[in-house]
Write a protein that holds these residues in place. Sequence first.
Motif, PDB file in Angstrom:
ATOM      1  N   VAL A 121       0.333 -20.416  -7.978  1.00 55.15           N
ATOM      2  CA  VAL A 121      -0.832 -19.595  -8.333  1.00 55.15           C
ATOM      3  C   VAL A 121      -1.557 -20.260  -9.499  1.00 55.15           C
ATOM      4  CG1 VAL A 121      -1.554 -17.394  -9.340  1.00 55.15           C
ATOM      5  CG2 VAL A 121       0.154 -17.439  -7.503  1.00 55.15           C
ATOM      6  N   ARG A 122      -2.872 -20.303  -9.417  1.00 59.16           N
ATOM      7  CA  ARG A 122      -3.686 -20.838 -10.500  1.00 59.16           C
ATOM      8  C   ARG A 122      -4.914 -19.943 -10.701  1.00 59.16           C
ATOM      9  NH1 ARG A 122       0.238 -23.156 -11.873  1.00 59.16           N
ATOM     10  NH2 ARG A 122       0.625 -25.422 -11.871  1.00 59.16           N
ATOM     11  N   PHE A 123      -5.233 -19.664 -11.958  1.00 54.79           N
ATOM     12  CA  PHE A 123      -6.424 -18.903 -12.304  1.00 54.79           C
ATOM     13  C   PHE A 123      -7.540 -19.882 -12.664  1.00 54.79           C
ATOM     14  CE2 PHE A 123      -3.401 -15.602 -12.342  1.00 54.79           C
ATOM     15  CZ  PHE A 123      -4.062 -14.374 -12.352  1.00 54.79           C
ATOM     16  N   TRP A 154     -10.916 -12.378 -10.741  1.00 53.58           N
ATOM     17  CA  TRP A 154     -10.334 -11.747 -11.925  1.00 53.58           C
ATOM     18  C   TRP A 154     -11.386 -11.582 -13.017  1.00 53.58           C
ATOM     19  CZ3 TRP A 154      -9.625 -14.297 -16.747  1.00 53.58           C
ATOM     20  CH2 TRP A 154      -9.871 -15.677 -16.750  1.00 53.58           C
ATOM     21  N   THR A 155     -11.206 -10.528 -13.797  1.00 52.94           N
ATOM     22  CA  THR A 155     -12.103 -10.231 -14.902  1.00 52.94           C
ATOM     23  C   THR A 155     -11.288  -9.745 -16.094  1.00 52.94           C
ATOM     24  OG1 THR A 155     -12.396  -7.944 -14.126  1.00 52.94           O
ATOM     25  CG2 THR A 155     -14.032  -9.568 -13.395  1.00 52.94           C
ATOM     26  N   VAL A 156     -11.875  -9.815 -17.260  1.00 54.23           N
ATOM     27  CA  VAL A 156     -11.291  -9.228 -18.468  1.00 54.23           C
ATOM     28  C   VAL A 156     -12.324  -8.290 -19.076  1.00 54.23           C
ATOM     29  CG1 VAL A 156     -10.385  -9.644 -20.777  1.00 54.23           C
ATOM     30  CG2 VAL A 156      -9.821 -11.222 -18.921  1.00 54.23           C
ATOM     31  N   ARG A 157     -11.981  -7.018 -19.120  1.00 49.53           N
ATOM     32  CA  ARG A 157     -12.861  -6.021 -19.724  1.00 49.53           C
ATOM     33  C   ARG A 157     -12.000  -4.943 -20.368  1.00 49.53           C
ATOM     34  NH1 ARG A 157     -15.708  -6.409 -14.633  1.00 49.53           N
ATOM     35  NH2 ARG A 157     -17.616  -7.622 -14.857  1.00 49.53           N
ATOM     36  N   SER A 158     -12.452  -4.463 -21.522  1.00 50.53           N
ATOM     37  CA  SER A 158     -11.790  -3.341 -22.195  1.00 50.53           C
ATOM     38  C   SER A 158     -10.280  -3.569 -22.322  1.00 50.53           C
ATOM     39  CB  SER A 158     -12.073  -2.028 -21.449  1.00 50.53           C
ATOM     40  OG  SER A 158     -13.460  -1.801 -21.334  1.00 50.53           O
ATOM     41  N   HIS A 159      -9.910  -4.757 -22.764  1.00 51.27           N
ATOM     42  CA  HIS A 159      -8.503  -5.106 -23.016  1.00 51.27           C
ATOM     43  C   HIS A 159      -7.648  -5.051 -21.746  1.00 51.27           C
ATOM     44  CE1 HIS A 159      -9.505  -4.953 -27.248  1.00 51.27           C
ATOM     45  NE2 HIS A 159      -9.968  -3.727 -27.084  1.00 51.27           N
ATOM     46  N   ALA A 218      -0.616 -14.364 -14.525  1.00 52.85           N
ATOM     47  CA  ALA A 218      -1.571 -13.556 -15.286  1.00 52.85           C
ATOM     48  C   ALA A 218      -1.041 -13.238 -16.683  1.00 52.85           C
ATOM     49  CB  ALA A 218      -1.886 -12.264 -14.530  1.00 52.85           C
ATOM     50  N   GLN A 219       0.237 -12.968 -16.790  1.00 54.11           N
ATOM     51  CA  GLN A 219       0.813 -12.694 -18.105  1.00 54.11           C
ATOM     52  C   GLN A 219       0.699 -13.915 -19.004  1.00 54.11           C
ATOM     53  OE1 GLN A 219       1.716  -9.937 -19.446  1.00 54.11           O
ATOM     54  NE2 GLN A 219       1.755  -8.584 -17.658  1.00 54.11           N
ATOM     55  N   ASP A 220       0.953 -15.088 -18.460  1.00 55.19           N
ATOM     56  CA  ASP A 220       0.794 -16.306 -19.249  1.00 55.19           C
ATOM     57  C   ASP A 220      -0.668 -16.499 -19.660  1.00 55.19           C
ATOM     58  OD1 ASP A 220       3.482 -16.829 -19.022  1.00 55.19           O
ATOM     59  OD2 ASP A 220       3.262 -18.314 -17.413  1.00 55.19           O
ATOM     60  N   LEU A 221      -1.582 -16.158 -18.767  1.00 55.01           N
ATOM     61  CA  LEU A 221      -2.998 -16.290 -19.080  1.00 55.01           C
ATOM     62  C   LEU A 221      -3.399 -15.356 -20.221  1.00 55.01           C
ATOM     63  CD1 LEU A 221      -5.842 -17.394 -18.486  1.00 55.01           C
ATOM     64  CD2 LEU A 221      -6.060 -15.626 -16.709  1.00 55.01           C
ATOM     65  N   ALA A 281     -21.722 -17.503  -7.725  1.00 53.34           N
ATOM     66  CA  ALA A 281     -22.153 -16.292  -8.426  1.00 53.34           C
ATOM     67  C   ALA A 281     -21.458 -16.103  -9.765  1.00 53.34           C
ATOM     68  CB  ALA A 281     -21.924 -15.067  -7.540  1.00 53.34           C
ATOM     69  N   GLY A 282     -20.622 -17.069 -10.154  1.00 53.64           N
ATOM     70  CA  GLY A 282     -19.990 -16.974 -11.459  1.00 53.64           C
ATOM     71  C   GLY A 282     -18.736 -16.139 -11.507  1.00 53.64           C
ATOM     72  N   HIS A 283     -18.104 -15.880 -10.350  1.00 47.17           N
ATOM     73  CA  HIS A 283     -16.851 -15.136 -10.350  1.00 47.17           C
ATOM     74  C   HIS A 283     -15.692 -16.052 -10.740  1.00 47.17           C
ATOM     75  CE1 HIS A 283     -18.251 -11.366  -8.463  1.00 47.17           C
ATOM     76  NE2 HIS A 283     -19.121 -12.149  -7.835  1.00 47.17           N
ATOM     77  N   ARG A 284     -14.815 -15.564 -11.570  1.00 49.48           N
ATOM     78  CA  ARG A 284     -13.556 -16.256 -11.823  1.00 49.48           C
ATOM     79  C   ARG A 284     -12.622 -15.982 -10.648  1.00 49.48           C
ATOM     80  NH1 ARG A 284     -12.737 -14.203 -18.088  1.00 49.48           N
ATOM     81  NH2 ARG A 284     -13.765 -15.987 -19.129  1.00 49.48           N
ATOM     82  N   MET A 285     -11.899 -17.010 -10.226  1.00 46.86           N
ATOM     83  CA  MET A 285     -11.146 -16.896  -8.981  1.00 46.86           C
ATOM     84  C   MET A 285      -9.679 -17.243  -9.177  1.00 46.86           C
ATOM     85  SD  MET A 285     -14.032 -18.521  -6.401  1.00 46.86           S
ATOM     86  CE  MET A 285     -14.561 -19.748  -7.582  1.00 46.86           C
ATOM     87  N   VAL A 286      -8.847 -16.754  -8.261  1.00 48.77           N
ATOM     88  CA  VAL A 286      -7.410 -17.011  -8.284  1.00 48.77           C
ATOM     89  C   VAL A 286      -7.028 -17.751  -7.009  1.00 48.77           C
ATOM     90  CG1 VAL A 286      -5.108 -15.998  -8.497  1.00 48.77           C
ATOM     91  CG2 VAL A 286      -7.085 -14.826  -9.522  1.00 48.77           C
ATOM     92  N   LEU A 287      -6.298 -18.841  -7.184  1.00 51.50           N
ATOM     93  CA  LEU A 287      -5.762 -19.572  -6.046  1.00 51.50           C
ATOM     94  C   LEU A 287      -4.352 -19.067  -5.741  1.00 51.50           C
ATOM     95  CD1 LEU A 287      -6.742 -23.288  -6.855  1.00 51.50           C
ATOM     96  CD2 LEU A 287      -8.049 -21.567  -5.571  1.00 51.50           C
TER      97      LEU A 287
END
Length: 364
Positions: A272-274, A317-322, A344-347, A302-308
Amino acid sequence: MTVLDTRALNRATLARQHLLTRSDTSAPEAVAHLCGLQAQEPQEPFIGLWSRLTDFKPEQLDDALTGRTVVRTHLMRRTVHLVTSDDALAWRARHDTMLRRRVLGTYPRELAGIDLDELAAAGRSVMADQRPRTMRELVQALEDRWPGPPRRVLGELLVAALIPMAQLPPRGLWQQTAGVRNLPLATWLERDIDPLPAGDGDPIGQRLLRRYLAAYGPAASADLRAWCGLAGLPAAIKAAREELVVFRDERGRELLDLPDAPRPHPDTPAPVRFLPAFDNAVLGYHDRSRIIDAPHLGLSVAGHRMVLVDGRVTATWTVRSHRLRISPLRPLTALEQEAVRAEAQDLTTFLDEDIEHVRLDTEN
């Protein structure tokens, strides 16, 4: 002629992009190997390097930027890229015509009749005092002589095409917000831009071709063109062809490659890669089917962050409101969910944004 299926191309891409196994190389060496990282969103290259390098720390890229080993500049496809200073100086002249044409093609009516060489000379004269300027400040110094075009259009022409510019730190530093201040590349790097060499065979194009294949191959000439924005580099391909190997994809397209470049077995496990927004592992091809399915192609621009997952774009994936939220594009198996959560935890540790919860949308 050997046919490489989609999975074989996928594993080759992952290996060369340092997404199959994280690399021990330095941040500047990785930027060089990858032929730069797309960087119009200033924080995204840090995520791209974290996903590719062992024990990557943000200060490694900060130091490279402030130390002028890497630089932010308009280059491939008229997009802001983070590239090594050596590559910026070596490649810029070869991209000059493309950069001008792309700006003129975007604003044909607004820029009609402008003498580009005269405008470029005037812009260089303003910047000769070696003072960093915003695009607006540069335009303000020239708008009395060129009052017709909208300020934004005139500014884009100057900083993205006519004058090779560097975007100076603190723009692009880790967890810093800063506007764009420009300085000519040659001033910032204290070295002149390499002139285009004379002669046939497009030697700069040949270097671009070899470097591209090392990081993205096997690939078609259309993929090369889509990555760099140049017109296919036919002279370079013709001159270098004898030293390359040739494959076909399942559609019958001719794929070029370096003979000794890695082409792992299609069954090689892929972790898995983010990926950050606008990652070139996805955007670096005309035919992106090796890494993303057709229904999801819009995500890549479109600027989406993606997960392999298993080497393919399988979630965003997104980061919002902690909260780090992961939205799968297909159902994930239990083992896939576990691997996604672990990465994801490592990220979250790397991002250092006080993320309190990882949310996988398949959870109740």
